[in-house]
Design a protein around this motif. Sequence first.
Motif, PDB file in Angstrom:
ATOM      1  N   ARG A 223      -0.199   1.358  -5.320  1.00  0.00           N
ATOM      2  CA  ARG A 223      -0.617   1.765  -3.974  1.00  0.00           C
ATOM      3  C   ARG A 223      -0.790   3.285  -3.904  1.00  0.00           C
ATOM      4  O   ARG A 223      -1.757   3.795  -3.347  1.00  0.00           O
ATOM      5  CB  ARG A 223       0.404   1.288  -2.950  1.00  0.00           C
TER       6      ARG A 223
ATOM      7  N   ASN B 107      -4.266   5.217  -3.047  1.00  0.00           N
ATOM      8  CA  ASN B 107      -4.325   6.094  -1.883  1.00  0.00           C
ATOM      9  C   ASN B 107      -4.663   7.530  -2.276  1.00  0.00           C
ATOM     10  O   ASN B 107      -5.355   8.239  -1.550  1.00  0.00           O
ATOM     11  CB  ASN B 107      -3.017   6.050  -1.096  1.00  0.00           C
TER      12      ASN B 107
ATOM     13  N   PHE C  85      -6.924   3.315   3.148  1.00  0.00           N
ATOM     14  CA  PHE C  85      -5.629   3.481   2.510  1.00  0.00           C
ATOM     15  C   PHE C  85      -4.892   2.150   2.503  1.00  0.00           C
ATOM     16  O   PHE C  85      -4.969   1.382   3.456  1.00  0.00           O
ATOM     17  CB  PHE C  85      -4.783   4.511   3.271  1.00  0.00           C
ATOM     18  N   LYS C  86      -4.172   1.892   1.417  1.00  0.00           N
ATOM     19  CA  LYS C  86      -3.339   0.692   1.328  1.00  0.00           C
ATOM     20  C   LYS C  86      -1.998   0.989   1.990  1.00  0.00           C
ATOM     21  O   LYS C  86      -1.443   2.065   1.831  1.00  0.00           O
ATOM     22  CB  LYS C  86      -3.090   0.308  -0.136  1.00  0.00           C
ATOM     23  N   LYS C  87      -1.495   0.018   2.717  1.00  0.00           N
ATOM     24  CA  LYS C  87      -0.208   0.214   3.366  1.00  0.00           C
ATOM     25  C   LYS C  87       0.872  -0.568   2.635  1.00  0.00           C
ATOM     26  O   LYS C  87       0.589  -1.537   1.927  1.00  0.00           O
ATOM     27  CB  LYS C  87      -0.268  -0.174   4.837  1.00  0.00           C
TER      28      LYS C  87
END
Length: 187
Positions: free
Chosen positions: A27, A31, A143-145
């Motif tokens: 991640r 990001n 963006f990946k959370k």
Amino acid sequence: MIVGQVIELKANNKFFTYCRKAFGVRRFSYNWAVAKFKKDYVAHCAAMDRYTRELAEYKKSPLQSTVVPVKPKLPSWQDYKKEFNAIRLEKYPFTYEVIKYASQQAFVNFGRAVSDYFENVKKRKKSKVKTNSKKRKAFFPKFKKKSYQHGSFYIGGDQVKIVTGKACSKKLENHSTKQYMNIPNFG
């Protein structure tokens, strides 16, 4: 034909922690690439505006200007991966705690997201779809959370080995004809 396999792994606490770290590194890498791309894309759009103005001036009078304007290029996902790997040891040493594919595959996925975005933009321009239409929406890479329910990372085929006779627990040690999958750092 077998295309792929889904294997459920029963995780102990050490394995679970390792997987969470790998999810986080994946991640973080993705990001990092998205943040860098957003900055570069804004700069690229400004450079493209300058390029179109300079090209228009050059086409009006090619004899006065001998220098042909050069079209700016947007960095590829491979460029971002090289840049990340160059600063990785000094700035982000925690990325070395997990398998190398956790960070590398994030850049491949990022490249796919960017190419899908530009492909959708081209299709949208060609078909002239209305802006409020739900078909063919072009989404900029997001963006990946952090999510506790979902997480994934890639393990390269050269890392996984099928071992016959090696047991992963003392209970199964007597079954020497069974095959086990050995993944590094997993046991």
